[in-house]
Write a protein that holds these residues in place. Structure first.
Motif, mmCIF file in Angstrom:
data_model
loop_
_atom_site.group_PDB
_atom_site.id
_atom_site.type_symbol
_atom_site.label_atom_id
_atom_site.label_comp_id
_atom_site.label_asym_id
_atom_site.label_seq_id
_atom_site.Cartn_x
_atom_site.Cartn_y
_atom_site.Cartn_z
ATOM 1 N N ALA A 140 0.818 -1.211 0.000
ATOM 2 C CA ALA A 140 0.000 0.000 0.000
ATOM 3 C C ALA A 140 0.850 1.258 0.000
ATOM 4 O O ALA A 140 0.343 2.351 -0.281
ATOM 5 C CB ALA A 140 -0.927 0.007 1.207
ATOM 6 N N ALA A 141 2.144 1.135 0.330
ATOM 7 C CA ALA A 141 3.027 2.300 0.368
ATOM 8 C C ALA A 141 3.573 2.669 -1.002
ATOM 9 O O ALA A 141 4.300 3.669 -1.126
ATOM 10 C CB ALA A 141 4.185 2.040 1.336
ATOM 11 N N LEU A 142 3.242 1.913 -2.050
ATOM 12 C CA LEU A 142 3.817 2.169 -3.371
ATOM 13 C C LEU A 142 3.453 3.554 -3.907
ATOM 14 O O LEU A 142 4.160 4.093 -4.760
ATOM 15 C CB LEU A 142 3.364 1.095 -4.361
ATOM 16 N N GLY A 143 2.381 4.135 -3.404
ATOM 17 C CA GLY A 143 2.014 5.472 -3.854
ATOM 18 C C GLY A 143 3.065 6.516 -3.550
ATOM 19 O O GLY A 143 3.130 7.558 -4.233
ATOM 20 N N LEU A 144 3.914 6.253 -2.558
ATOM 21 C CA LEU A 144 4.956 7.224 -2.206
ATOM 22 C C LEU A 144 6.024 7.327 -3.288
ATOM 23 O O LEU A 144 6.824 8.276 -3.273
ATOM 24 C CB LEU A 144 5.589 6.848 -0.866
ATOM 25 N N LEU A 145 6.055 6.379 -4.215
ATOM 26 C CA LEU A 145 6.993 6.492 -5.334
ATOM 27 C C LEU A 145 6.625 7.657 -6.251
ATOM 28 O O LEU A 145 7.464 8.144 -7.003
ATOM 29 C CB LEU A 145 7.001 5.193 -6.146
ATOM 30 N N LEU A 146 5.372 8.077 -6.187
ATOM 31 C CA LEU A 146 4.937 9.217 -6.996
ATOM 32 C C LEU A 146 5.378 10.514 -6.316
ATOM 33 O O LEU A 146 5.225 10.667 -5.105
ATOM 34 C CB LEU A 146 3.416 9.192 -7.144
ATOM 35 N N PRO A 147 5.923 11.468 -7.064
ATOM 36 C CA PRO A 147 6.471 12.686 -6.456
ATOM 37 C C PRO A 147 5.391 13.540 -5.801
ATOM 38 O O PRO A 147 4.202 13.414 -6.095
ATOM 39 C CB PRO A 147 7.115 13.411 -7.637
ATOM 40 N N GLN A 148 5.837 14.435 -4.930
ATOM 41 C CA GLN A 148 4.906 15.258 -4.161
ATOM 42 C C GLN A 148 4.015 16.114 -5.047
ATOM 43 O O GLN A 148 2.882 16.440 -4.666
ATOM 44 C CB GLN A 148 5.685 16.163 -3.205
ATOM 45 N N ASP A 149 4.503 16.500 -6.210
ATOM 46 C CA ASP A 149 3.709 17.364 -7.077
ATOM 47 C C ASP A 149 2.858 16.580 -8.073
ATOM 48 O O ASP A 149 2.235 17.166 -8.965
ATOM 49 C CB ASP A 149 4.609 18.363 -7.826
ATOM 50 N N HIS A 150 2.806 15.256 -7.930
ATOM 51 C CA HIS A 150 1.962 14.455 -8.819
ATOM 52 C C HIS A 150 0.497 14.727 -8.478
ATOM 53 O O HIS A 150 0.120 14.964 -7.328
ATOM 54 C CB HIS A 150 2.275 12.963 -8.634
ATOM 55 N N ALA A 151 -0.351 14.668 -9.498
ATOM 56 C CA ALA A 151 -1.768 14.983 -9.313
ATOM 57 C C ALA A 151 -2.446 14.080 -8.292
ATOM 58 O O ALA A 151 -3.432 14.483 -7.664
ATOM 59 C CB ALA A 151 -2.499 14.884 -10.653
ATOM 60 N N VAL A 152 -1.914 12.868 -8.090
ATOM 61 C CA VAL A 152 -2.542 11.981 -7.115
ATOM 62 C C VAL A 152 -2.423 12.534 -5.700
ATOM 63 O O VAL A 152 -3.227 12.215 -4.820
ATOM 64 C CB VAL A 152 -1.944 10.554 -7.207
ATOM 65 N N TRP A 153 -1.433 13.421 -5.484
ATOM 66 C CA TRP A 153 -1.263 14.056 -4.165
ATOM 67 C C TRP A 153 -1.844 15.461 -4.117
ATOM 68 O O TRP A 153 -2.225 15.941 -3.048
ATOM 69 C CB TRP A 153 0.219 14.103 -3.789
ATOM 70 N N THR A 154 -1.905 16.136 -5.238
ATOM 71 C CA THR A 154 -2.362 17.537 -5.230
ATOM 72 C C THR A 154 -3.858 17.678 -5.504
ATOM 73 O O THR A 154 -4.453 18.704 -5.157
ATOM 74 C CB THR A 154 -1.591 18.358 -6.285
ATOM 75 N N SER A 155 -4.486 16.682 -6.108
ATOM 76 C CA SER A 155 -5.904 16.782 -6.441
ATOM 77 C C SER A 155 -6.779 16.640 -5.195
ATOM 78 O O SER A 155 -6.382 16.042 -4.189
ATOM 79 C CB SER A 155 -6.286 15.697 -7.450
ATOM 80 N N VAL A 156 -7.971 17.167 -5.300
ATOM 81 C CA VAL A 156 -8.962 17.018 -4.226
ATOM 82 C C VAL A 156 -9.589 15.631 -4.323
ATOM 83 O O VAL A 156 -9.898 15.138 -5.420
ATOM 84 C CB VAL A 156 -10.041 18.112 -4.341
ATOM 85 N N GLU A 157 -9.764 14.986 -3.176
ATOM 86 C CA GLU A 157 -10.404 13.675 -3.158
ATOM 87 C C GLU A 157 -11.789 13.726 -3.804
ATOM 88 O O GLU A 157 -12.542 14.681 -3.607
ATOM 89 C CB GLU A 157 -10.561 13.171 -1.722
ATOM 90 N N GLN A 158 -12.101 12.674 -4.537
ATOM 91 C CA GLN A 158 -13.411 12.533 -5.161
ATOM 92 C C GLN A 158 -14.147 11.345 -4.530
ATOM 93 O O GLN A 158 -13.522 10.417 -4.007
ATOM 94 C CB GLN A 158 -13.257 12.316 -6.664
ATOM 95 N N PRO A 159 -15.472 11.350 -4.557
ATOM 96 C CA PRO A 159 -16.223 10.273 -3.901
ATOM 97 C C PRO A 159 -16.055 8.938 -4.603
ATOM 98 O O PRO A 159 -15.918 8.872 -5.826
ATOM 99 C CB PRO A 159 -17.671 10.760 -3.981
ATOM 100 N N LEU A 160 -16.091 7.884 -3.818
ATOM 101 C CA LEU A 160 -16.131 6.534 -4.370
ATOM 102 C C LEU A 160 -17.433 6.345 -5.147
ATOM 103 O O LEU A 160 -18.423 7.057 -4.911
ATOM 104 C CB LEU A 160 -16.051 5.502 -3.248
#
Length: 656
Positions: free
Chosen positions: A345-365
């Motif tokens: 589950a920690a693999l997301g940390l491979l994506l840089p801090q400025d990647h959209a997965v970290w900067t975007s607003v959460e969306q509903p499931l």
């Protein structure tokens, strides 16, 4: 470090990248007190697996290392906790043949082939900050140890990726490797592909979370972390994997409850939030073009679901269980370090801090945004989720961890008719190997329930108005345990088998309400046909009730706001509720409502509604008619309380 939740960027979970980093730091830091004197093992407390305590200590080293490597790599080498130094010291001792803590070689201990892949992935992620800084002697010893996999056997399952990963590391570091091995393993992976992005983990119908945390995650990690020549993996194959992952991710998102729970189904459930791994791979590759805020919301929701419900012990160690510790979830290969496959589950940390997965607003499931209604073809699942509940349920007419025609006992985590994000079949006690919950069974004179594994799928379809229909058919059997029934891979196979008749079962699902139909095809000595409902668990005895008029009996069990009910529509005259203790990881008590016939009439279609909801379902029961057809079988019409009727054919045996 306590971080304030950020509900501006993450309105559903409050988690940002900083929360993820702090979480992983806690997770890997908690295991450090259990490191062996030379650092080559992390010997966590708890009963040993069937592989032995040395193997368990290697798991304790290799699996948290994957999380530590993701953290350090994602920080571009920043390592305030000196994690890489600790793993470098341990690696030196593990790979030195003269060390008292030297690891058994892969050709000597089968489980090390699994852990070798975790080790190699971590080394590849952190190459500039760990591998490249090791003494030549340690690197040579490591290559020599990893070389022990060459010429050894790997089962034709997700294990082929362990060999591909390790041989690719050997290839890049001057060790032996075989293009033939990789080609053969990729062929096995292709053989496991099924419809719409799903794979079966081996032959038959082996569908579970390994599809995501292994069979989608490892191929794309391989091409992301290693220099893979086109001669081994063509551009078209990489594109195919991306398409497959995108389709599979659609289903992962639909199968995640509003509370963050993944579907409780299949083996190795103690790996818990490893189910987030394919979501991060979708973000890493862009597979499926999913909203990055949605991917983060799902992954963060899954992790917080477990952290907030006691998955970690007081010492910070990840327990062996589901929410809290529950030792009965152990399988023969489960040891104290096994749950740390959740490190994926920690693999997301491979994506840089400025990647959209970290900067975007959460969306509903999906289940938070709307009602969910779809068919997943490969496993034969009818998926239903109601926005007002936040629950996701699956009605299963397609998978049982076996093959059509098999004559074995049902695996409770594979062969039931229903799975959800809020319930789990009893995994201990009589109901674990005498099917009751979400089962349609024949009862013999001793009250023993029949098993359905080996059935054939007749159809699964999505009709108008969000109605889902599915049907399955097969010869059942009774299996009398010989006392050696043991849980492994979720199966119970030990006992004396008595063949039974063919049972045909169908479901029509609308807005989370299942109309379940069953027919016995052929003569039988069985004394009753029984429908079991959803199992609800609680720390207190669930509320239970049975009643209704003679023609409309019902059975209902409720735990807090979760209600399981079975209501007769046609042919069921007896009602009851089984309450068991210490049978479920979700609570001390579990209650299962059921309805049964007084006798068995071959050819008669028996019908009930089966529901799981938060709060009672007050909708009137549909009217169901079963019209016999001249060519055999029945024409079924379900008249819902509103909307168009649903019609389908329930064929006679043999239908295929």
């Amino acid at each position: 470090m306590n971080l304030e939740l950020d509900f501006a960027r993450s309105p559903y979970t409050g988690w940002t990248r900083a929360h993820w980093e702090a979480f992983v730091e806690r997770m890997v830091g908690a295991v450090e007190p259990y490191r062996s004197p030379s650092g080559a093992r992390i010997d966590l407390p708890g009963p040993a697996s069937g592989n032995g305590s040395v193997s368990d200590g290697i798991e304790g080293f290799a699996r948290p290392f994957l999380a530590a490597a993701s953290l350090v790599a994602g920080r571009n080498g920043k390592d305030p906790g000196n994690l890489m130094e600790r793993y470098a010291r341990g690696l030196d001792a593990a790979m030195d043949p003269a060390s008292p803590e030297a690891w058994p070689r892969p050709e000597e201990l089968l489980q090390t082939k699994v852990e070798a892949a975790s080790l190699v992935l971590g080394l590849q992620m952190t190459r500039p900050w760990l591998w490249d800084r090791l003494d030549d002697r340690v690197r040579e010893n490591t290559v020599n140890w990893l070389s022990g996999i060459m010429g050894t056997w790997y089962p034709p399952s997700n294990w082929v990726w362990f060999r591909i990963i390790v041989e690719s590391f050997l290839r890049e570091n001057g060790g032996p490797w075989s293009a033939t091995d990789i080609e053969e393993d990729l062929a096995i992976h292709a053989w496991m592909r099924r419809r719409n992005g799903w794979l079966s983990d081996g032959p038959g119908r082996h569908y579970d979370h390994y599809v995501g945390w292994m069979l989608h995650t490892y191929p794309l990690l391989w091409t992301h972390l290693f220099e893979v020549p086109d001669s081994l993996c063509s551009t078209s194959l990489r594109e195919q994997w991306n398409i497959d992952l995108g389709r599979y991710t659609d289903d992962v998102l639909r199968l995640t409850g509003a509370d963050g729970s993944p579907l409780v189904h299949g083996r190795s459930l103690v790996y818990r939030f490893a189910t987030a791994a394919p979501l991060w791979m979708a973000a890493l590759t862009g597979a499926g073009n999913h909203d990055p805020g949605l991917l983060r919301r799902a992954a963060s929701g899954i992790v917080t679901h477990f952290e907030n419900r006691g998955a970690f012990e007081g010492n910070g160690v990840l327990s062996l269980g589901w929410h809290g510790a529950w030792p009965a979830m152990r399988q023969t290969y489960s040891g104290p370090g096994s749950p740390y496959w959740a490190s994926k589950a920690a693999l997301g940390l491979l994506l840089p801090q400025d990647h959209a997965v970290w900067t975007s607003v959460e969306q509903p499931l999906p289940v938070e945004a709307r009602n969910v209604s779809c068919v997943i073809e490969a496993p034969g699942w009818l998926v239903s989720g109601r926005k007002k509940d936040g629950l996701v349920t699956v009605v299963n007419h397609g998978s049982d961890h076996s093959e059509p025609g098999a004559e074995i006992a049902d695996a409770p985590v594979y062969a039931r008719y229903g799975y959800s994000t809020a319930t789990v079949p009893p995994l201990a006690g009589p109901a674990a190997h005498n099917p009751l919950d979400n089962a349609v069974v024949l009862l013999d004179r001793d009250g023993l329930a029949s098993h359905r594994t080996g059935f054939d799928t007749l159809f699964t379809r999505e009709l108008e108005d969000g109605v889902l229909v599915g049907a399955s058919q097969g010869r059942v059997r009774w299996i009398e345990s010989d006392g050696d029934a043991a849980a492994n891979f979720g199966t119970y196979q030990s006992g004396i088998m008595t063949p039974g008749p063919v049972v045909t079962v169908a479901s029509a699902v609308r807005d989370g309400v299942e109309v379940r139909l069953a027919r016995v095809d052929g003569p039988t000595d069985a004394v009753a046909l029984r429908f079991g409902g959803w199992p609800v668990a609680s720390s207190e005895p669930p509320l239970t009730g049975t009643g209704g008029e003679d023609l409309h009996p019902f059975a209902e069990a409720s735990s807090q706001d979760l209600v399981s009910a079975v209501r007769n529509v046609a042919g069921l005259t007896e009602a009851g509720i089984l309450v068991e203790k210490d049978a479920s990881p979700l609570g001390e008590f579990v209650a299962i409502p059921w309805l049964a016939t007084g006798t068995v009439t071959p050819g008669q279609v028996v019908v009930a509604t089966v529901t799981l909801s938060r709060g009672k379902v007050d909708e009137p029961a549909p009217r169901v008619t079963a019209e016999p057809l001249t060519e055999g079988g029945h024409r079924i019409t379900v008249a819902w309380h509103q909307g168009k009727p649903t019609e389908f054919t329930l064929p006679t045996w043999p239908a295929l």
